[in-house]
Design a protein around this motif. Structure first.
Motif, short mmCIF file in Angstrom:
data_model
loop_
_atom_site.label_atom_id
_atom_site.label_comp_id
_atom_site.label_asym_id
_atom_site.label_seq_id
_atom_site.Cartn_x
_atom_site.Cartn_y
_atom_site.Cartn_z
N LYS A 26 -9.09 11.12 -8.70
CA LYS A 26 -9.04 9.89 -7.90
C LYS A 26 -9.03 10.21 -6.40
O LYS A 26 -9.71 9.54 -5.61
CB LYS A 26 -7.80 9.06 -8.26
CG LYS A 26 -7.90 8.43 -9.63
CD LYS A 26 -6.58 7.82 -10.04
CE LYS A 26 -6.63 7.33 -11.48
NZ LYS A 26 -5.34 6.85 -11.94
N LEU A 27 -8.28 11.23 -6.00
CA LEU A 27 -8.23 11.61 -4.59
C LEU A 27 -9.59 12.13 -4.12
O LEU A 27 -10.06 11.78 -3.04
CB LEU A 27 -7.14 12.65 -4.35
CG LEU A 27 -5.70 12.15 -4.48
CD1 LEU A 27 -4.73 13.32 -4.49
CD2 LEU A 27 -5.35 11.17 -3.36
N ARG A 28 -10.22 12.97 -4.94
CA ARG A 28 -11.52 13.54 -4.55
C ARG A 28 -12.58 12.46 -4.40
O ARG A 28 -13.45 12.56 -3.54
CB ARG A 28 -11.96 14.58 -5.59
CG ARG A 28 -11.23 15.88 -5.43
CD ARG A 28 -12.07 17.07 -5.88
NE ARG A 28 -11.41 18.30 -5.46
CZ ARG A 28 -10.80 19.12 -6.29
NH1 ARG A 28 -10.80 18.90 -7.58
NH2 ARG A 28 -10.21 20.21 -5.82
N SER A 29 -12.51 11.46 -5.26
CA SER A 29 -13.51 10.39 -5.19
C SER A 29 -13.07 9.27 -4.22
O SER A 29 -13.72 8.23 -4.14
CB SER A 29 -13.79 9.82 -6.58
OG SER A 29 -12.63 9.20 -7.10
N GLN A 30 -11.97 9.52 -3.51
CA GLN A 30 -11.41 8.58 -2.53
C GLN A 30 -11.08 7.22 -3.16
O GLN A 30 -11.15 6.18 -2.51
CB GLN A 30 -12.34 8.43 -1.33
CG GLN A 30 -12.53 9.75 -0.61
CD GLN A 30 -13.42 9.66 0.61
OE1 GLN A 30 -13.95 8.60 0.95
NE2 GLN A 30 -13.60 10.79 1.28
N ASN A 31 -10.68 7.26 -4.41
CA ASN A 31 -10.27 6.06 -5.13
C ASN A 31 -8.76 5.87 -4.91
O ASN A 31 -7.97 5.91 -5.84
CB ASN A 31 -10.61 6.24 -6.62
CG ASN A 31 -10.29 5.04 -7.45
OD1 ASN A 31 -9.84 4.00 -6.94
ND2 ASN A 31 -10.49 5.17 -8.75
N TYR A 32 -8.40 5.66 -3.67
CA TYR A 32 -6.99 5.68 -3.26
C TYR A 32 -6.16 4.53 -3.85
O TYR A 32 -4.98 4.70 -4.09
CB TYR A 32 -6.87 5.67 -1.73
CG TYR A 32 -7.58 6.84 -1.07
CD1 TYR A 32 -7.32 8.14 -1.48
CD2 TYR A 32 -8.50 6.63 -0.06
CE1 TYR A 32 -7.96 9.22 -0.88
CE2 TYR A 32 -9.15 7.70 0.54
CZ TYR A 32 -8.88 9.00 0.13
OH TYR A 32 -9.51 10.04 0.71
N GLU A 33 -6.78 3.39 -4.07
CA GLU A 33 -6.01 2.25 -4.57
C GLU A 33 -5.50 2.46 -5.99
O GLU A 33 -4.53 1.84 -6.40
CB GLU A 33 -6.81 0.94 -4.46
CG GLU A 33 -8.04 0.84 -5.33
CD GLU A 33 -9.27 1.56 -4.75
OE1 GLU A 33 -10.26 1.68 -5.49
OE2 GLU A 33 -9.23 2.02 -3.59
N VAL A 35 -4.46 5.48 -7.14
CA VAL A 35 -3.62 6.69 -7.17
C VAL A 35 -2.15 6.29 -7.42
O VAL A 35 -1.67 5.30 -6.87
CB VAL A 35 -3.74 7.48 -5.84
CG1 VAL A 35 -2.68 8.57 -5.75
CG2 VAL A 35 -5.13 8.08 -5.72
N TRP A 37 0.82 6.74 -6.27
CA TRP A 37 1.42 7.28 -5.04
C TRP A 37 2.89 7.62 -5.21
O TRP A 37 3.36 8.63 -4.69
CB TRP A 37 1.23 6.29 -3.89
CG TRP A 37 -0.20 6.21 -3.46
CD1 TRP A 37 -1.08 5.21 -3.72
CD2 TRP A 37 -0.94 7.21 -2.76
NE1 TRP A 37 -2.32 5.51 -3.21
CE2 TRP A 37 -2.26 6.73 -2.61
CE3 TRP A 37 -0.62 8.46 -2.23
CZ2 TRP A 37 -3.26 7.45 -1.95
CZ3 TRP A 37 -1.62 9.18 -1.58
CH2 TRP A 37 -2.91 8.68 -1.45
#
Length: 150
Positions: A26-33, A35, A37
């Motif tokens: 998720k972090l690599r694909s910038q799928n931050y929402e 994650v 956290w």
């Protein structure tokens, strides 16, 4: 309605490695929402605590073996010396990877010595009074590969 938070917690609790891999993806694909956290932040904090615990543990082992080396010379062995070398190596590696741990190492030195002296008492059978109340070695000596007390 489906709860992402419940999914995170379930995966985090049931398959830690899969949770890590999923989080990295998720972090690599910038799928931050999507994650997790809360658990990610907790894990990062734990990593820092783990580094400090490891440093303290290795320091206590070195101090313990230096005390045994000095106060039970008749039992000196290659395994004691090997343990000193190994744990010094671990301390140096931790400090090289995280130089910001050096002040922490200095701040725990006296307390680590007290713990090492208690353990030396238990392992040697010598009275606690045998060992100095203040550490007889300088920190620079403790991490120096060439140093062994006489």
């Amino acid at each position: 309605m489906h709860s992402f938070k419940a999914d995170y917690q379930t995966l985090y609790e049931t398959d830690y490695l899969e949770w890590i891999e999923s989080t990295v993806k998720k972090l690599r694909s910038q799928n931050y929402e999507s994650v997790d956290w809360e658990n990610l932040i907790e894990e990062i904090e734990d990593m820092g605590r783990g580094e400090r615990r490891s440093l303290e543990s290795n320091l206590i082992v070195v101090l313990l073996h230096l005390l045994k080396w000095q106060y039970q010379p008749e039992y000196r062995s290659g395994s004691w010396e090997s343990s000193i070398i190994e744990h010094r190596r671990r301390i140096k590696k931790l400090l090289k990877e995280s130089p910001s741990l050096k002040p922490y190492l200095e701040s725990i030195f006296a307390e680590a010595y007290t713990e090492a002296a208690k353990q030396a008492k238990a392992e040697t059978g010598l009275p606690l009074e045998t060992f100095p109340t203040q550490c007889p070695y300088e920190l620079v000596e403790v991490v120096n590969d060439e140093f062994l007390p006489e």
